[in-house]
Design a protein around this motif. Structure first.
Motif, PDB file in Angstrom:
ATOM      1  N   LEU A  25      59.666  61.295  62.913  1.00  0.00           N
ATOM      2  CA  LEU A  25      60.347  60.099  63.436  1.00  0.00           C
ATOM      3  C   LEU A  25      61.485  60.480  64.279  1.00  0.00           C
ATOM      4  O   LEU A  25      60.934  60.179  65.629  1.00  0.00           O
ATOM      5  N   VAL A  26      61.994  61.252  63.731  1.00  0.00           N
ATOM      6  CA  VAL A  26      62.943  62.208  64.631  1.00  0.00           C
ATOM      7  C   VAL A  26      62.469  62.721  65.848  1.00  0.00           C
ATOM      8  O   VAL A  26      62.400  62.520  67.295  1.00  0.00           O
ATOM      9  N   ILE A  27      61.553  63.870  65.417  1.00  0.00           N
ATOM     10  CA  ILE A  27      60.874  64.419  66.346  1.00  0.00           C
ATOM     11  C   ILE A  27      59.608  63.562  67.222  1.00  0.00           C
ATOM     12  O   ILE A  27      59.964  63.700  68.623  1.00  0.00           O
ATOM     13  N   THR A  28      59.239  62.373  66.843  1.00  0.00           N
ATOM     14  CA  THR A  28      58.451  61.331  68.078  1.00  0.00           C
ATOM     15  C   THR A  28      59.247  61.249  68.949  1.00  0.00           C
ATOM     16  O   THR A  28      59.008  61.123  70.263  1.00  0.00           O
ATOM     17  N   SER A  29      60.676  60.473  68.643  1.00  0.00           N
ATOM     18  CA  SER A  29      61.510  60.236  69.447  1.00  0.00           C
ATOM     19  C   SER A  29      61.725  60.698  70.573  1.00  0.00           C
ATOM     20  O   SER A  29      62.184  60.466  71.683  1.00  0.00           O
TER      21      SER A  29
END
Length: 232
Positions: free
Chosen positions: A172-176
């Motif tokens: 989720l962090v990387i995608t954001s």
């Protein structure tokens, strides 16, 4: 036998790619063997692509601009440092996979060898790919970037294998970050992109309208950003 299977998988990818590029309109003028033997600074040109698919380009640009004195493109003075850091990171990633999920090591090594193979083949097919002269985002690095993403997916999947929540949180962090970074780039360059898009439409419409006036000897002079539409 396991090591041999890894080499064979990577070689099969290389052989298939060579066969496909052989029939391309951009087919090189010399064999790949001759290319390997005669291409100057071949190792550096391959290794300097590794930071490009691993480290965000803006980070490299920021480091180059803020050094004293600043370093200009293609940033060859920085490349040995960044390349060494990236190689160490990939080696550590391999050790993590080996210790925690040895069954995935074959896949991890295959992906890494495929990255090197794709970099080499792009250089072989198109001489414009030269990190000693140019360093930046380009379509040349699409395949190697995708493979690099797979390799790090293997590493992080191995690290968080027993903790699905942390793995999902990391994704989720990387995608954001990815969405935020690319959205920022789009908004920064939207004016120039929109202008070029409108110019493309007008140019193509003009060419179609006056197509009966052109022949094989016709020369059309256009701005550089319209050169892709030239063949139309």
């Amino acid at each position: 036998k396991i090591f041999l299977s890894r080499i064979l998988v990577a070689l099969s990818f290389l052989i298939i790619s060579v066969f496909i590029t052989h029939w391309s309109e951009q087919a090189p003028q010399k064999s790949i063997v001759l290319f390997l033997l005669t291409e100057p600074h071949l190792l550096e040109k391959i290794l300097y692509q590794i930071p490009l698919i691993t480290i965000p380009l803006d980070f490299v640009l920021h480091a180059a601009k803020n050094l004293s004195p600043p370093i200009s493109e293609p940033y060859t003075q920085l490349m040995p440092i960044f390349t060494t850091i990236c190689i160490i990171a990939y080696v550590l990633g391999g050790l993590i996979v080996y210790k925690k999920a040895s069954s995935l090591l074959v896949l991890y090594i295959t992906v890494l060898l495929s990255i090197i193979g794709s970099m080499l083949l792009y250089m072989y097919v198109d001489s414009r790919l030269d990190t000693l002269k140019y360093y930046g985002a380009d379509r040349f690095f699409i395949v190697s970037s995708m493979l690099a993403t797979i390799s790090w997916g293997i590493v992080f999947g191995t690290i968080f294998n027993k903790n699905g929540f942390k793995y999902k949180l990391l994704i989720l962090v990387i995608t954001s970050i990815f969405i935020y970074y690319n959205t920022t780039l789009i908004y920064e360059h939207i004016d120039s992109i929109q202008y070029k898009s409108e110019m493309f439409k007008s140019f193509i419409a003009l060419i179609k309208t006056n197509s009966n006036q052109y022949n094989n000897k016709t020369v059309i002079i256009v701005p550089s950003y319209l050169q892709w539409a030239g063949p139309l």
